[in-house]
Design a protein around this motif. Structure first.
Motif, PDB file in Angstrom:
ATOM      1  N   MET A   1       1.015  -1.180   0.029  1.00  0.00           N
ATOM      2  CA  MET A   1       0.079  -0.161   0.145  1.00  0.00           C
ATOM      3  C   MET A   1       0.806   1.346   0.046  1.00  0.00           C
ATOM      4  SD  MET A   1      -2.731   1.334   2.857  1.00  0.00           S
ATOM      5  CE  MET A   1      -3.233   3.022   2.835  1.00  0.00           C
ATOM      6  N   SER A   2       0.418   2.254  -0.608  1.00  0.00           N
ATOM      7  CA  SER A   2       1.148   3.674  -0.733  1.00  0.00           C
ATOM      8  C   SER A   2       0.246   4.918  -0.568  1.00  0.00           C
ATOM      9  CB  SER A   2       2.032   3.567  -1.931  1.00  0.00           C
ATOM     10  OG  SER A   2       1.001   3.897  -2.989  1.00  0.00           O
ATOM     11  N   PHE A   3       0.822   5.922   0.213  1.00  0.00           N
ATOM     12  CA  PHE A   3      -0.146   7.125   0.224  1.00  0.00           C
ATOM     13  C   PHE A   3       0.718   8.132  -0.576  1.00  0.00           C
ATOM     14  CE2 PHE A   3      -0.937  11.265   2.209  1.00  0.00           C
ATOM     15  CZ  PHE A   3      -2.345  11.095   2.509  1.00  0.00           C
ATOM     16  N   THR A   4      -0.325   8.594  -1.514  1.00  0.00           N
ATOM     17  CA  THR A   4       0.441   9.527  -2.475  1.00  0.00           C
ATOM     18  C   THR A   4      -0.036  11.037  -2.073  1.00  0.00           C
ATOM     19  OG1 THR A   4       0.389   7.821  -4.171  1.00  0.00           O
ATOM     20  CG2 THR A   4       0.880  10.068  -4.918  1.00  0.00           C
ATOM     21  N   TYR A   5       0.724  11.829  -2.288  1.00  0.00           N
ATOM     22  CA  TYR A   5       0.319  13.313  -1.735  1.00  0.00           C
ATOM     23  C   TYR A   5       0.918  14.415  -2.632  1.00  0.00           C
ATOM     24  CZ  TYR A   5       4.625  14.039   0.433  1.00  0.00           C
ATOM     25  OH  TYR A   5       6.026  14.369   0.703  1.00  0.00           O
ATOM     26  N   SER A   6       0.378  15.625  -2.695  1.00  0.00           N
ATOM     27  CA  SER A   6       1.120  16.734  -3.361  1.00  0.00           C
ATOM     28  C   SER A   6       1.016  17.813  -2.457  1.00  0.00           C
ATOM     29  CB  SER A   6       0.181  16.885  -4.599  1.00  0.00           C
ATOM     30  OG  SER A   6      -0.899  17.623  -4.328  1.00  0.00           O
ATOM     31  N   GLU A   7       1.659  18.747  -3.164  1.00  0.00           N
ATOM     32  CA  GLU A   7       1.705  20.180  -2.237  1.00  0.00           C
ATOM     33  C   GLU A   7       0.476  20.964  -1.834  1.00  0.00           C
ATOM     34  OE1 GLU A   7       4.016  24.649  -2.532  1.00  0.00           O
ATOM     35  OE2 GLU A   7       4.736  22.846  -3.900  1.00  0.00           O
ATOM     36  N   ASN A   8      -0.645  20.321  -2.665  1.00  0.00           N
ATOM     37  CA  ASN A   8      -2.039  20.810  -2.528  1.00  0.00           C
ATOM     38  C   ASN A   8      -2.737  20.265  -1.240  1.00  0.00           C
ATOM     39  OD1 ASN A   8      -1.954  22.614  -4.776  1.00  0.00           O
ATOM     40  ND2 ASN A   8      -2.579  20.839  -6.092  1.00  0.00           N
ATOM     41  N   ASP A   9      -1.984  19.090  -0.735  1.00  0.00           N
ATOM     42  CA  ASP A   9      -2.504  18.587   0.479  1.00  0.00           C
ATOM     43  C   ASP A   9      -1.942  19.125   1.576  1.00  0.00           C
ATOM     44  OD1 ASP A   9      -4.107  16.550  -1.065  1.00  0.00           O
ATOM     45  OD2 ASP A   9      -2.273  15.448  -1.436  1.00  0.00           O
ATOM     46  N   PHE A  10      -0.837  20.053   1.635  1.00  0.00           N
ATOM     47  CA  PHE A  10      -0.434  20.763   2.874  1.00  0.00           C
ATOM     48  C   PHE A  10      -1.398  21.484   3.663  1.00  0.00           C
ATOM     49  CE2 PHE A  10       3.957  20.607   0.696  1.00  0.00           C
ATOM     50  CZ  PHE A  10       4.038  18.976   0.952  1.00  0.00           C
ATOM     51  N   ILE A  11      -1.606  21.330   4.832  1.00  0.00           N
ATOM     52  CA  ILE A  11      -2.474  22.102   5.633  1.00  0.00           C
ATOM     53  C   ILE A  11      -1.597  22.975   6.682  1.00  0.00           C
ATOM     54  CG2 ILE A  11      -4.379  21.936   7.536  1.00  0.00           C
ATOM     55  CD1 ILE A  11      -4.687  19.078   6.545  1.00  0.00           C
ATOM     56  N   PHE A  12      -1.668  24.168   6.595  1.00  0.00           N
ATOM     57  CA  PHE A  12      -0.860  25.173   7.120  1.00  0.00           C
ATOM     58  C   PHE A  12      -1.327  25.706   8.456  1.00  0.00           C
ATOM     59  CE2 PHE A  12       1.109  24.998   3.039  1.00  0.00           C
ATOM     60  CZ  PHE A  12       2.498  25.043   3.288  1.00  0.00           C
ATOM     61  N   GLU A  13      -2.725  25.603   8.637  1.00  0.00           N
ATOM     62  CA  GLU A  13      -3.400  26.324   9.925  1.00  0.00           C
ATOM     63  C   GLU A  13      -4.258  25.062  10.559  1.00  0.00           C
ATOM     64  OE1 GLU A  13      -6.347  29.783  10.835  1.00  0.00           O
ATOM     65  OE2 GLU A  13      -4.448  30.400  10.129  1.00  0.00           O
ATOM     66  N   THR A  14      -4.002  25.022  11.774  1.00  0.00           N
ATOM     67  CA  THR A  14      -4.901  24.055  12.552  1.00  0.00           C
ATOM     68  C   THR A  14      -5.286  24.649  13.946  1.00  0.00           C
ATOM     69  OG1 THR A  14      -5.470  21.665  12.955  1.00  0.00           O
ATOM     70  CG2 THR A  14      -3.097  22.534  13.429  1.00  0.00           C
ATOM     71  N   SER A  15      -6.221  24.059  14.652  1.00  0.00           N
ATOM     72  CA  SER A  15      -6.325  24.721  16.095  1.00  0.00           C
ATOM     73  C   SER A  15      -6.719  23.563  16.921  1.00  0.00           C
ATOM     74  CB  SER A  15      -7.233  25.437  15.966  1.00  0.00           C
ATOM     75  OG  SER A  15      -8.607  24.964  15.625  1.00  0.00           O
ATOM     76  N   TRP A  16      -6.723  23.619  18.396  1.00  0.00           N
ATOM     77  CA  TRP A  16      -6.904  22.651  19.213  1.00  0.00           C
ATOM     78  C   TRP A  16      -8.579  22.547  19.119  1.00  0.00           C
ATOM     79  CZ3 TRP A  16      -4.507  19.024  21.226  1.00  0.00           C
ATOM     80  CH2 TRP A  16      -3.034  19.087  21.661  1.00  0.00           C
ATOM     81  N   GLY A  17      -9.317  23.620  18.662  1.00  0.00           N
ATOM     82  CA  GLY A  17     -10.750  23.128  18.526  1.00  0.00           C
ATOM     83  C   GLY A  17     -11.125  22.438  17.296  1.00  0.00           C
ATOM     84  N   ASP A  18      -9.956  21.994  16.565  1.00  0.00           N
ATOM     85  CA  ASP A  18     -10.273  21.151  15.410  1.00  0.00           C
ATOM     86  C   ASP A  18      -9.436  19.764  15.722  1.00  0.00           C
ATOM     87  OD1 ASP A  18     -11.858  22.871  13.966  1.00  0.00           O
ATOM     88  OD2 ASP A  18     -10.268  23.589  12.758  1.00  0.00           O
ATOM     89  N   SER A  19      -9.265  19.671  16.812  1.00  0.00           N
ATOM     90  CA  SER A  19      -8.115  18.350  17.085  1.00  0.00           C
ATOM     91  C   SER A  19      -8.898  17.002  16.941  1.00  0.00           C
ATOM     92  CB  SER A  19      -7.884  18.412  18.763  1.00  0.00           C
ATOM     93  OG  SER A  19      -8.893  18.303  19.446  1.00  0.00           O
ATOM     94  N   ALA A  20     -10.364  16.957  16.794  1.00  0.00           N
ATOM     95  CA  ALA A  20     -10.776  15.627  16.481  1.00  0.00           C
ATOM     96  C   ALA A  20     -10.869  15.611  14.837  1.00  0.00           C
ATOM     97  CB  ALA A  20     -12.040  15.445  17.117  1.00  0.00           C
ATOM     98  N   LYS A  21     -10.850  16.458  14.077  1.00  0.00           N
ATOM     99  CA  LYS A  21     -10.742  16.392  12.704  1.00  0.00           C
ATOM    100  C   LYS A  21      -9.552  15.853  12.223  1.00  0.00           C
ATOM    101  CE  LYS A  21     -14.065  20.374  12.433  1.00  0.00           C
ATOM    102  NZ  LYS A  21     -14.160  21.764  11.819  1.00  0.00           N
ATOM    103  N   LEU A  22      -9.890  15.151  11.121  1.00  0.00           N
ATOM    104  CA  LEU A  22      -8.720  14.138  10.446  1.00  0.00           C
ATOM    105  C   LEU A  22      -8.450  14.515   9.146  1.00  0.00           C
ATOM    106  CD1 LEU A  22      -9.111  10.814  12.327  1.00  0.00           C
ATOM    107  CD2 LEU A  22      -7.819  12.699  12.994  1.00  0.00           C
ATOM    108  N   SER A  23      -7.389  14.455   8.546  1.00  0.00           N
ATOM    109  CA  SER A  23      -7.155  14.453   7.050  1.00  0.00           C
ATOM    110  C   SER A  23      -6.936  13.203   6.364  1.00  0.00           C
ATOM    111  CB  SER A  23      -5.680  15.313   6.715  1.00  0.00           C
ATOM    112  OG  SER A  23      -4.718  14.379   7.159  1.00  0.00           O
ATOM    113  N   SER A  24      -6.783  13.157   5.054  1.00  0.00           N
ATOM    114  CA  SER A  24      -6.640  11.648   4.574  1.00  0.00           C
ATOM    115  C   SER A  24      -5.453  10.936   5.148  1.00  0.00           C
ATOM    116  CB  SER A  24      -6.670  11.702   3.020  1.00  0.00           C
ATOM    117  OG  SER A  24      -5.916  12.544   2.602  1.00  0.00           O
ATOM    118  N   PHE A  25      -4.437  11.678   5.391  1.00  0.00           N
ATOM    119  CA  PHE A  25      -3.171  11.064   5.853  1.00  0.00           C
ATOM    120  C   PHE A  25      -3.402  10.775   7.394  1.00  0.00           C
ATOM    121  CE2 PHE A  25       0.855  11.873   8.232  1.00  0.00           C
ATOM    122  CZ  PHE A  25       1.538  10.655   7.465  1.00  0.00           C
ATOM    123  N   ASP A  26      -3.882  11.293   8.060  1.00  0.00           N
ATOM    124  CA  ASP A  26      -4.577  11.166   9.560  1.00  0.00           C
ATOM    125  C   ASP A  26      -5.225   9.606   9.502  1.00  0.00           C
ATOM    126  OD1 ASP A  26      -3.176  13.221  11.060  1.00  0.00           O
ATOM    127  OD2 ASP A  26      -4.920  14.309  10.309  1.00  0.00           O
TER     128      ASP A  26
END
Length: 348
Positions: A1-26
Motif C-alpha cells: 500500500m502507498s500514500f500519495t500526496y502533493s503540495e496541495n494537500d499541505f495544511i498550514f493552519e489548524t487549531s485545538w478546536g479542530d483536534s478531532a478532525k482528520l485529514s486523509s493522511f491521518d
C-alpha cells in the motif's frame, strides 16, 4: 500500500478546536496503526498507566509507561556520531512485513527536489510511547546511518503538514543523542495535550534562526508558515544539524505545530510548524534522573517515565535541572558559531 500526496494537500493552519478532525493522511495512518494493534504486531499493547502535569511554569507532561522500559527492542551500542551503518546489526531492512504501514510518495517533484535512491516507508514502532507512534524511514534501502539529510528532513516536515491534527509530532535523535538504531529514521506520534513549546516566546538570532532561552533546555528554533518556503526552512535546519554533526556534538530535533513567532492570533490557533534543535551532551554520559531518558520527547517537555516510584515524586525543579545540565554547556559552546553562520547567510 502507498500514500500519495502533493503540495496541495499541505495544511498550514489548524487549531485545538479542530483536534478531532482528520485529514486523509491521518485516517490512513491511524487506521493502519490500529489494525496493527488489533493484530498484535507490537511488542506490547500501549498502556499509559498515568498522565499528569508537573506543577510549575513549564507545564511538563509526565506519562508513566513501564513497558517502554522493559519490553522494547534492546538498543544498539552507539559510541560515536560517525559510527558507520553496519549491515550485520539490526536495521530496518530486517523488520517484519507486518510492521509496514505504507510507502509514502510525493505526486510531483518539490522545489529543488533531491533525488531519492530508495523507498520512503512509514512503519509502526513496535515499542510505542503514544498513540500512532510510527517510524518514518526515508530511502530505507540506501541503508544510511542515523545522520539527518536534507531530503529526510524535508519529507518529515511534509508529513506533519499532511495532518489536520495539532497533535501530530515528529522528532529525530542523533547518534549519542539517544538514537537506539543506527539507520536513518524519524519518530512520528500523536500527543493529545497542549504543550508550552507550541507558543513559548523565542528571540530572533539571525536569518531564519531563533533561540529558545526562556526554557531549561536552551536551543535553537525555526518556523514554517504559509508565507515561508519549506525548502529554505529545511535547508536552514539541516545547515545547523550538519554543523553539529561535523563538530561531534549530539543533537535532538523536534517538529510540532505551533504559533508563528510573535503571533497575535488566538492561542489555540496554530499557524506554523515549529522546529527545535538542541545541542546536547552525549547520552553515554551519566544522568541524574534515572526514571526517564532525556531524548527528543523529554527536551520538548513530554516525559516518558518508565519507573512507577519516581513518577509519583517527580518535580519540575528536578526535570528542569536535568534538561539544563544536558543542554546549557553545548548551547553556550556553539552559540557564537551558530550566530555567525546565520548572520553571514542573512547578509548574502
Amino acid at each position: 500500500m502507498s500514500f500519495t500526496y502533493s503540495e496541495n494537500d499541505f495544511i498550514f493552519e489548524t487549531s485545538w478546536g479542530d483536534s478531532a478532525k482528520l485529514s486523509s493522511f491521518d485516517v490512513a495512518l491511524q487506521t493502519k496503526w490500529q489494525s496493527a494493534v488489533d493484530n498484535g504486531y507490537f511488542r506490547y499493547t500501549l498502556n499509559i498507566l498515568n498522565t499528569k502535569r508537573l506543577p510549575g511554569k513549564f507545564s511538563f507532561l509526565a506519562q508513566l509507561n513501564p513497558d517502554r522500559g522493559t519490553n522494547r527492542r534492546p538498543p544498539e551500542d552507539i559510541s560515536s556520531l560517525t559510527q558507520p551503518f553496519d549491515h550485520k546489526k539490526f536495521n530496518f531492512t530486517k523488520i517484519n512485513e507486518n510492521e509496514i504501514l505504507f510507502e509514502v510518495k510525493r505526486r510531483e517533484k518539490a522545489e529543488c527536489e533531491l533525488k531519492s535512491s530508495g523507498k520512503d516507508l512509514l512503519v509502526i514502532n513496535i515499542s510505542p510511547l503514544e498513540f500512532g507512534h510510527s517510524l518514518f524511514l526515508p530511502e530505507l534501502f540506501s541503508c544510511l546511518p542515523q545522520v539527518m539529510t536534507l531530503y529526510s528532513l524535508q519529507r518529515t516536515i511534509e508529513l506533519v503538514l499532511l495532518s489536520k491534527s495539532p497533535t501530530l509530532r515528529a522528532g529525530f535523535n542523533s547518534l549519542c543523542g539517544f538514537a537506539t538504531v543506527n539507520h536513518l529514521h524519524f519518530h512520528l506520534y500523536y500527543l493529545n495535550h497542549e504543550m508550552l513549546l507550541e507558543n513559548i516566546q523565542v528571540e530572533h538570532l539571525c536569518g531564519e534562526c531563533y533561540v529558545l532561552t526562556k526554557y531549561p533546555a536552551k536551543g535553537f528554533a525555526f518556523q514554517l508558515s504559509r508565507e515561508h518556503n519549506l525548502l529554505s526552512l529545511a535547508s536552514s535546519v539541516h545547515k545547523l544539524t550538519s554543523y553539529l554533526q561535523e563538530c561531534n556534538i549530539a543533537h535532538n530535533v523536534y517538529i510540532t505545530r505551533g504559533q508563528s513567532f510573535n503571533s497575535n492570533k488566538e492561542r489555540k490557533i496554530l499557524d506554523s510548524v515549529r522546529v527545535y534543535v538542541w545541542a546536547r551532551k552525549h547520552s553515554t554520559e551519566p544522568k541524574n534522573v534515572q526514571c526517564f531518558d532525556p531524548a527528543i520527547c523529554e527536551l520538548f517537555g513530554h516525559l516518558v517515565v518508565k519507573v512507577p516510584e519516581p513518577f509519583g515524586t517527580l518535580s519540575e525543579s528536578e526535570v528542569a535541572s536535568e534538561l539544563s545540565g544536558i543542554c546549557q554547556e553545548p548551547f553556550d559552546l556553539v552559540f557564537e558559531d551558530v550566530k555567525e553562520m546565520f548572520c553571514d547567510s542573512d547578509s548574502l
